[in-house]
Each structure stands twice: as structure tokens, then as C-alpha cells.
Motif scaffolding. Structure first.
Motif, mmCIF file in Angstrom:
data_model
loop_
_atom_site.group_PDB
_atom_site.id
_atom_site.type_symbol
_atom_site.label_atom_id
_atom_site.label_comp_id
_atom_site.label_asym_id
_atom_site.label_seq_id
_atom_site.Cartn_x
_atom_site.Cartn_y
_atom_site.Cartn_z
ATOM 1 N N LEU A 37 213.460 132.706 -7.899
ATOM 2 C CA LEU A 37 213.819 132.387 -6.518
ATOM 3 C C LEU A 37 212.611 132.536 -5.597
ATOM 4 O O LEU A 37 212.388 131.700 -4.706
ATOM 5 C CB LEU A 37 214.973 133.294 -6.057
ATOM 6 C CG LEU A 37 215.807 132.831 -4.891
ATOM 7 C CD1 LEU A 37 216.467 131.500 -5.198
ATOM 8 C CD2 LEU A 37 216.847 133.867 -4.566
ATOM 9 N N GLY A 38 211.823 133.574 -5.808
ATOM 10 C CA GLY A 38 210.618 133.798 -5.008
ATOM 11 C C GLY A 38 209.603 132.673 -5.196
ATOM 12 O O GLY A 38 209.014 132.186 -4.226
ATOM 13 N N LEU A 39 209.371 132.264 -6.458
ATOM 14 C CA LEU A 39 208.436 131.168 -6.726
ATOM 15 C C LEU A 39 208.933 129.855 -6.141
ATOM 16 O O LEU A 39 208.152 129.084 -5.570
ATOM 17 C CB LEU A 39 208.210 131.024 -8.228
ATOM 18 C CG LEU A 39 207.343 132.098 -8.885
ATOM 19 C CD1 LEU A 39 207.312 131.905 -10.395
ATOM 20 C CD2 LEU A 39 205.941 132.062 -8.331
ATOM 21 N N LEU A 40 210.236 129.607 -6.256
ATOM 22 C CA LEU A 40 210.812 128.392 -5.691
ATOM 23 C C LEU A 40 210.663 128.383 -4.169
ATOM 24 O O LEU A 40 210.321 127.349 -3.570
ATOM 25 C CB LEU A 40 212.284 128.263 -6.094
ATOM 26 C CG LEU A 40 212.997 126.986 -5.683
ATOM 27 C CD1 LEU A 40 212.349 125.779 -6.346
ATOM 28 C CD2 LEU A 40 214.450 127.072 -6.027
ATOM 29 N N SER A 41 210.856 129.523 -3.544
ATOM 30 C CA SER A 41 210.692 129.639 -2.088
ATOM 31 C C SER A 41 209.246 129.368 -1.693
ATOM 32 O O SER A 41 208.986 128.698 -0.686
ATOM 33 C CB SER A 41 211.100 131.029 -1.604
ATOM 34 O OG SER A 41 212.446 131.255 -1.870
ATOM 35 N N LEU B 190 208.032 126.327 0.635
ATOM 36 C CA LEU B 190 207.265 126.663 1.835
ATOM 37 C C LEU B 190 205.916 125.930 1.851
ATOM 38 O O LEU B 190 205.472 125.437 2.895
ATOM 39 C CB LEU B 190 207.067 128.176 1.933
ATOM 40 C CG LEU B 190 206.393 128.708 3.172
ATOM 41 C CD1 LEU B 190 207.225 128.383 4.412
ATOM 42 C CD2 LEU B 190 206.159 130.176 3.072
ATOM 43 N N ALA B 191 205.272 125.833 0.670
ATOM 44 C CA ALA B 191 203.986 125.148 0.579
ATOM 45 C C ALA B 191 204.133 123.667 0.909
ATOM 46 O O ALA B 191 203.291 123.091 1.608
ATOM 47 C CB ALA B 191 203.387 125.355 -0.808
ATOM 48 N N PHE B 192 205.191 123.035 0.398
ATOM 49 C CA PHE B 192 205.398 121.616 0.709
ATOM 50 C C PHE B 192 205.829 121.403 2.147
ATOM 51 O O PHE B 192 205.532 120.370 2.751
ATOM 52 C CB PHE B 192 206.453 121.013 -0.242
ATOM 53 C CG PHE B 192 205.904 120.640 -1.591
ATOM 54 C CD1 PHE B 192 204.894 119.691 -1.704
ATOM 55 C CD2 PHE B 192 206.370 121.234 -2.732
ATOM 56 C CE1 PHE B 192 204.373 119.349 -2.928
ATOM 57 C CE2 PHE B 192 205.869 120.902 -3.973
ATOM 58 C CZ PHE B 192 204.865 119.943 -4.074
ATOM 59 N N ALA B 193 206.502 122.388 2.707
ATOM 60 C CA ALA B 193 206.935 122.245 4.115
ATOM 61 C C ALA B 193 205.735 122.346 5.064
ATOM 62 O O ALA B 193 205.743 121.747 6.129
ATOM 63 C CB ALA B 193 207.947 123.326 4.449
ATOM 64 N N LEU B 194 204.716 123.114 4.683
ATOM 65 C CA LEU B 194 203.555 123.279 5.528
ATOM 66 C C LEU B 194 202.560 122.129 5.392
ATOM 67 O O LEU B 194 201.682 121.981 6.214
ATOM 68 C CB LEU B 194 202.859 124.601 5.213
ATOM 69 C CG LEU B 194 203.625 125.886 5.586
ATOM 70 C CD1 LEU B 194 202.858 127.091 5.133
ATOM 71 C CD2 LEU B 194 203.886 125.927 7.081
#
Length: 167
Positions: free
Chosen positions: A154-158, A162-166
């Protein structure tokens, strides 16, 4: 055939528990069966019956019937079940290791989750095959290991989201 005079059968010391009337009757019944089958001659049979009725201990009775079929069943003293120690079941070592690794996930940031899952599955398979104890420990290791792995996933998926959102 002559019976040895009060020598313990098999070199073991004779039990010293006092014999009851019922114990004497059981020994005489075994002697009667042996005589009826032709295993004892009349004189030997009568001598043993006389000794059976005068026997004071179970050890003396067991000596009289030890060489006959349906010989003495070792009499255990009557002990209440509350005082009889229970046989301890052996605990599977992999189950213990799985529980330890599962418990350490909190201190190792989840890194011991993978060994906990692997050991837990291996332990449960061995426990089913061998009947050992420790299924609860293996299950605890499995649950804690999967929770740790789920938290990591879950942490890696988050982080990926987050990386793609930025970008």
C-alpha cells in the motif's frame, strides 16, 4: 515344568502393591485357561493356584501367570486424572520462528514479514502432516507477515500514485 521360587520375571523387581481378591481370581482364571489348553500339568496347576490364593502382592501374582497367554496386564495404581501429567505435544520449530518474525515486523519496518509468511505456510503444512503443535503460532506469524507485506504494498502504491500526480 517347575516354576522358579519367587524370582522376578524378566529380572525386573516385582511390584509391591498389595493384591486384592479380584486380582487373585483373575490370576486363577488365567491359570485355569492355561490348564484347559494343556499348557500346565495338573500338579503345576494346583501348585500355582495355591500360590495365587496365598499371594500378597501383584508381583507375586504376575510371576505365576507370566509364561501363559493372557498373562498379567500390568496393574497401574489408581491415580485420579487430576494428578496424571498430560503428555506435552511437540511444538513445530518453524511455527515458533514464524511467530517471532511476525512479531518483529513492528521493529524492522516490516522487513521480517516475508520470512514470517514463508515460515508460517511451511509450518502449517508440517503441522498437518506430523500432528505437531504450534498451529496458532504459525497462523499468528502468517497474519502479521501478510499485514506487513500489505502495508508495504500500500505504501509503495501510494508513492507511485503520488509520483505520477506530481508529474
Amino acid at each position: 515344568m517347575s516354576y522358579p521360587a519367587w524370582q522376578p520375571w524378566g529380572g525386573q523387581p516385582a511390584p509391591s502393591m498389595l493384591a486384592s481378591t479380584a486380582d487373585r481370581e483373575r490370576a486363577v482364571d488365567v491359570l485355569r485357561a492355561g490348564f484347559a489348553e494343556g499348557r500346565l500339568e495338573r500338579g503345576e496347576f494346583e501348585k500355582r493356584v495355591e500360590r495365587a490364593y496365598s499371594a500378597r502382592t501383584l508381583g507375586e501374582l504376575s510371576l505365576l501367570v507370566a509364561d501363559l497367554p493372557q498373562g498379567p496386564v500390568p496393574q497401574q495404581p489408581a491415580v485420579p486424572m487430576a494428578f496424571v501429567p498430560l503428555a506435552r505435544q511437540r511444538t513445530n520449530d518453524k511455527a515458533v520462528a514464524a511467530a517471532v518474525c511476525g512479531g518483529l515486523v513492528f521493529f524492522t519496518a516490516g522487513l521480517t514479514g516475508i520470512p514470517a509468511v514463508i515460515l508460517g505456510h511451511a509450518a502449517r503444512g508440517e503441522i498437518r502432516r506430523t500432528g505437531e503443535g504450534g498451529d496458532g503460532l504459525a497462523l499468528a506469524g502468517l497474519i502479521l507477515g501478510w499485514v506487513a507485506l500489505g502495508t508495504w504494498a500500500l505504501g509503495l502504491l501510494s508513492l507511485i500514485v503520488l509520483a505520477f500526480a506530481l508529474v
